[in-house]
Structure formats: structure tokens, C-alpha cells
Design a protein around this motif. Structure first.
Motif, PDB file in Angstrom:
ATOM      1  N   SER A  12       0.542  -0.892   0.214  1.00 16.53           N
ATOM      2  CA  SER A  12       0.184  -0.489  -0.554  1.00 16.53           C
ATOM      3  C   SER A  12       1.240   1.068  -0.027  1.00 16.53           C
ATOM      4  CB  SER A  12      -1.350   0.166   1.435  1.00 16.53           C
ATOM      5  OG  SER A  12      -2.129  -0.926   1.153  1.00 16.53           O
ATOM      6  N   GLY A  65      -9.755  -0.296   0.878  1.00 13.32           N
ATOM      7  CA  GLY A  65      -8.425  -0.454   1.186  1.00 13.32           C
ATOM      8  C   GLY A  65      -8.892  -2.377   1.748  1.00 13.32           C
ATOM      9  N   ALA A  92      -4.257   2.495   4.471  1.00 10.70           N
ATOM     10  CA  ALA A  92      -3.103   1.542   4.210  1.00 10.70           C
ATOM     11  C   ALA A  92      -3.113   0.717   5.029  1.00 10.70           C
ATOM     12  CB  ALA A  92      -1.962   2.606   3.870  1.00 10.70           C
ATOM     13  N   ARG A 152      -5.479  -2.222   4.663  1.00  9.85           N
ATOM     14  CA  ARG A 152      -4.640  -3.431   4.059  1.00  9.85           C
ATOM     15  C   ARG A 152      -4.568  -4.215   4.042  1.00  9.85           C
ATOM     16  NH1 ARG A 152      -2.181  -2.581  -1.863  1.00  9.85           N
ATOM     17  NH2 ARG A 152      -3.068  -4.384  -2.652  1.00  9.85           N
TER      18      ARG A 152
END
Length: 150
Positions: A78, A99, A147, A150
Motif C-alpha cells: 500500500s 482498502g 493503508a 489493507r
């Protein structure tokens, strides 16, 4: 010795005015700083790793797997962009939820991960806020939370 988490071997990216070549092997868990003057290739390096930039030659391996032909969404990385890339019409929670699932099909665990990520970046309770109502730093933290999930 295990494969490095990130490995670039003879990766070349060509632009009209220059050619950049990257070689590196970064072990899992390492903290790495990438520094250099404007135009040195820092952003290009990260774009190659993430799959946004296709190299003219060489190989990119992430966690031992060759990334040739893999789209950015298929790569285990990410990036938090400088301009944060939030969708103005989506809430902070929905921007983070992208995400987890680009179609925002989130189960209870996904929604809980969003709440936890917002708390982790100091934005607990901001789930319904739109990016336009956030400061620049808060928008960056929403992008960081995306991020993290994820």
C-alpha cells in the motif's frame, strides 16, 4: 536465508530524457529511508514496486513472488500518496473501506477494522466526516488508515 520482502533486480525505467536503474533487496521488518534530490527516482521506485509504473526490464519480487504482469491491486503493498487520493464524496470510513474491498462490501469485521484504524491514527469518531471537512494532516491520516487496513 529467506527471500527478501522486496527485491528489485536490474529494473530499468526509461523516460524521454533519462533512464533509471534499480537494484535492491530489503528484508522483512527492515526500516528503510529513500532520500535524494528532486528527479532522482524516489517516486518512480515506489511506483514500480506498487505496480503503477511498468519497468522496461528487470524483475520485481515481493515476498519471493514475481510481480510481472500483476496489477497494483494484486500486490501486497500500500502507498500513502503525497496528495492522499481520497474520494471527496465518500466519508472517511468509506475511503478507508476501499482498502479492504474496492466495492465497499464490508462485513462486521471490516467495519470494526475501520473503526480501529481511525483510532490508531488519532481520528476516532471521524467515520462520517468528508475529506473536505478535514485538515490536510487529517486527510493524510485517513489515507494512512486505509493503508493500515489493507
Amino acid at each position: 536465508m529467506p527471500d527478501p520482502a522486496i527485491s528489485l533486480a536490474d529494473v530499468t525505467v526509461r523516460f524521454a530524457e533519462k533512464r533509471l536503474t534499480f537494484n535492491c533487496a530489503i528484508p522483512a521488518g527492515a526500516a528503510v529511508a529513500v532520500a535524494g534530490p528532486s528527479g532522482a527516482g524516489k517516486s518512480t521506485l515506489f511506483n514500480v514496486i506498487a505496480g503503477f509504473e511498468k519497468p522496461a526490464s528487470g524483475s520485481v519480487r515481493l515476498f519471493g513472488e514475481d510481480m510481472a504482469g500483476r496489477d497494483p491491486a494484486e500486490r501486497p503493498v500500500s502507498i500513502v500518496f503525497q496528495d492522499n487520493n481520497l474520494f471527496a464524496h465518500l466519508s472517511a470510513a468509506d475511503n478507508i473501506g476501499l482498502g479492504i474491498d474496492p466495492g465497499l462490501r464490508l462485513d462486521a469485521a471490516g467495519r470494526q477494522a475501520i473503526v480501529a484504524a481511525l483510532a490508531h491514527v488519532g481520528l476516532a469518531g471521524y467515520e462520517k466526516r468528508l475529506p473536505g471537512s478535514l485538515s490536510g494532516g487529517e486527510r493524510q491520516r485517513v489515507a494512512l488508515a486505509r493503508a493500515l487496513v489493507r
